[in-house]
Design an enzyme around this catalytic site. Structure first.
Site, PDB file in Angstrom:
ATOM      1  CD  GLU A   1      -3.075   5.977   6.400  1.00  0.00           C
ATOM      2  OE1 GLU A   1      -3.117   5.744   5.106  1.00  0.00           O
ATOM      3  OE2 GLU A   1      -2.261   5.325   7.123  1.00  0.00           O
TER       4      GLU A   1
ATOM      5  CB  SER B   1       4.984  -1.480  12.039  1.00  0.00           C
ATOM      6  OG  SER B   1       4.507  -0.121  12.295  1.00  0.00           O
TER       7      SER B   1
ATOM      8  CG  ASN C   1      -1.874   1.109   1.680  1.00  0.00           C
ATOM      9  OD1 ASN C   1      -1.751   1.932   0.384  1.00  0.00           O
ATOM     10  ND2 ASN C   1      -2.281   1.284   2.440  1.00  0.00           N
ATOM     11  CD1 TRP C   2       4.142   1.378  -2.692  1.00  0.00           C
ATOM     12  CD2 TRP C   2       3.853   2.618  -4.630  1.00  0.00           C
ATOM     13  NE1 TRP C   2       4.991   0.964  -3.715  1.00  0.00           N
ATOM     14  CE2 TRP C   2       5.046   1.358  -4.884  1.00  0.00           C
ATOM     15  CE3 TRP C   2       3.620   3.403  -5.701  1.00  0.00           C
ATOM     16  CZ2 TRP C   2       5.550   1.411  -5.915  1.00  0.00           C
ATOM     17  CZ3 TRP C   2       4.470   3.083  -6.826  1.00  0.00           C
ATOM     18  CH2 TRP C   2       5.327   2.217  -6.927  1.00  0.00           C
ATOM     19  CE  LYS C   3      -0.122   3.547   4.701  1.00  0.00           C
ATOM     20  NZ  LYS C   3      -0.211   3.589   6.019  1.00  0.00           N
TER      21      LYS C   3
ATOM     22  N   GLY D   1       2.926  -1.117   4.265  1.00  0.00           N
ATOM     23  CA  GLY D   1       2.712   0.330   3.969  1.00  0.00           C
ATOM     24  C   GLY D   1       4.156   0.890   3.688  1.00  0.00           C
ATOM     25  N   GLY D   2       4.828   1.323   4.695  1.00  0.00           N
ATOM     26  CA  GLY D   2       6.133   1.892   4.489  1.00  0.00           C
ATOM     27  C   GLY D   2       7.287   0.916   3.932  1.00  0.00           C
TER      28      GLY D   2
ATOM     29  CG  HIS E   1      -5.924   2.145   4.789  1.00  0.00           C
ATOM     30  ND1 HIS E   1      -5.377   3.357   5.876  1.00  0.00           N
ATOM     31  CD2 HIS E   1      -4.818   1.198   4.931  1.00  0.00           C
ATOM     32  CE1 HIS E   1      -4.251   2.778   6.106  1.00  0.00           C
ATOM     33  NE2 HIS E   1      -3.991   2.046   5.784  1.00  0.00           N
TER      34      HIS E   1
ATOM     35  CD  GLU F   1      -3.670  -2.258   7.198  1.00  0.00           C
ATOM     36  OE1 GLU F   1      -2.614  -2.385   6.715  1.00  0.00           O
ATOM     37  OE2 GLU F   1      -4.342  -1.134   6.864  1.00  0.00           O
TER      38      GLU F   1
ATOM     39  N   GLY G   1       2.148   2.579  10.742  1.00  0.00           N
ATOM     40  CA  GLY G   1       3.319   3.744  10.371  1.00  0.00           C
ATOM     41  C   GLY G   1       3.798   4.058  11.736  1.00  0.00           C
TER      42      GLY G   1
HETATM   43  P1  PGA Z   1       2.602   0.477   7.597  1.00  0.00           P
HETATM   44  O1  PGA Z   1       1.287   0.834   6.740  1.00  0.00           O
HETATM   45  O2  PGA Z   1       3.230  -0.925   7.080  1.00  0.00           O
HETATM   46  O3  PGA Z   1       3.368   1.528   7.160  1.00  0.00           O
HETATM   47  O4  PGA Z   1       2.438   0.514   9.009  1.00  0.00           O
HETATM   48  C1  PGA Z   1       0.331  -0.455   6.731  1.00  0.00           C
HETATM   49  C2  PGA Z   1      -0.936   0.099   5.950  1.00  0.00           C
HETATM   50  O5  PGA Z   1      -1.151   1.331   6.349  1.00  0.00           O
HETATM   51  O6  PGA Z   1      -1.550  -0.595   5.356  1.00  0.00           O
END
Ligand code: PGA
Length: 252
Positions: free
Chosen positions: A99, A212, A12-14, A233-234, A97, A167, A173
């Site tokens: 966010e 994470s 997930n590049w966001k 994500g990251g 998600h 999640e 993050g």
């Molecule tokens: P993260 O993000 O791996 O940076 O914690 C995961 C996500 O939001 O899907």
């Protein structure tokens, strides 16, 4: 017969990336070679999906959107429909998600409508659920997860879902991963709830962990019986790290 769920490792590049970084990522990905024991998905900003689809041809990685409109088309300025995502090469889409839920007002009901619109159009959905820190500390993790999940299960047949991603919001993050045991306990709750409506679909449904995930903690998570991969994500912004996470999948 034991059912084998092929693990899924989804990026997930966001709201990150550029045309340049798409080329760099895909070129590194191609050189690293296909991970052997999982399916891989790259969810990226809509604007880059066509470019990524062209670069990804033959590499085995599928593409996905990060969100989708609940509507199929019309006067919805700024929105992207499920058929548009398919049109530019996406096979998957993330819905719900945290966010989107926390920053853009996606309610349980809207997430369910988005999952339905995506499934009806033929996209495979990754439906995210997860509790905020206050809910975990108040002992309300299960309540939150189940109300998020129930809204979707009341709207979409479980067999039409691509995957669920657990999640925990406090792990996204933050560098703070749920322990394999903590995540497994929630994955079990999720699978049991899906099984109440469709036991066969529940047994076949991949449940991914997100929050994470990195090369150093992936194998421990994937060793759990109900953790069928990850939403990353990251660590997915670097092809090398994402590849290392995919390589940590056991041969099931
Ligand atoms: P993260 O993000 O791996 O940076 O914690 C995961 C996500 O939001 O899907």
């Amino acid at each position: 017969m034991t059912l084998v769920r092929t693990p899924i490792i989804a990026a997930n590049w966001k709201m990150n990336g550029s045309l340049d970084s798409c080329r760099v990522w895909m070129s590194a990905w191609t050189q690293l070679g296909r991970p052997s024991s999982c399916r891989t998905v790259l969810c990226a900003p809509n604007i880059y999906l066509s470019t990524l689809a062209a670069l990804a041809r033959g590499t085995g990685i599928a593409l996905g959107g990060e969100d989708v409109s609940e509507f199929s088309g019309g006067a919805y300025t700024g929105e992207t429909s499920a058929s548009m995502l398919l049109d530019v090469g996406a096979e998957w889409v993330i819905v719900g998600h945290s966010e989107r839920r926390q920053l853009f007002g996606d309610t349980n009901e809207r997430v369910a409508k988005k999952a339905l619109a995506a499934a009806e159009a033929g996209l495979k959905t990754i439906v995210c659920v997860g509790e905020p820190l206050e809910a975990r500390e108040a002992g309300r993790t299960e309540n939150v997860i189940l109300s998020q999940l129930d809204a979707v299960l009341q709207t979409v047949a479980p067999a039409s879902l691509g995957a669920i991603a657990y999640e925990p919001v406090w792990a996204i993050g933050t560098g703070r991963t749920a322990s394999p045991e903590t995540a497994q306990a929630v994955h079990e709750v999720i699978r049991a709830r899906v099984a109440e409506s469709d036991p066969a679909a529940a047994a076949a449904l991949p449940i991914l962990y997100g929050g994470s995930v990195k090369p150093s903690n992936a194998a421990g998570l994937f060793a759990m019986p109900d953790i069928d991969g990850a939403l990353v994500g990251g660590a997915a912004l670097q092809a090398e790290d994402f590849h290392a996470i995919a390589q940590a999948c056991p041969n099931r």
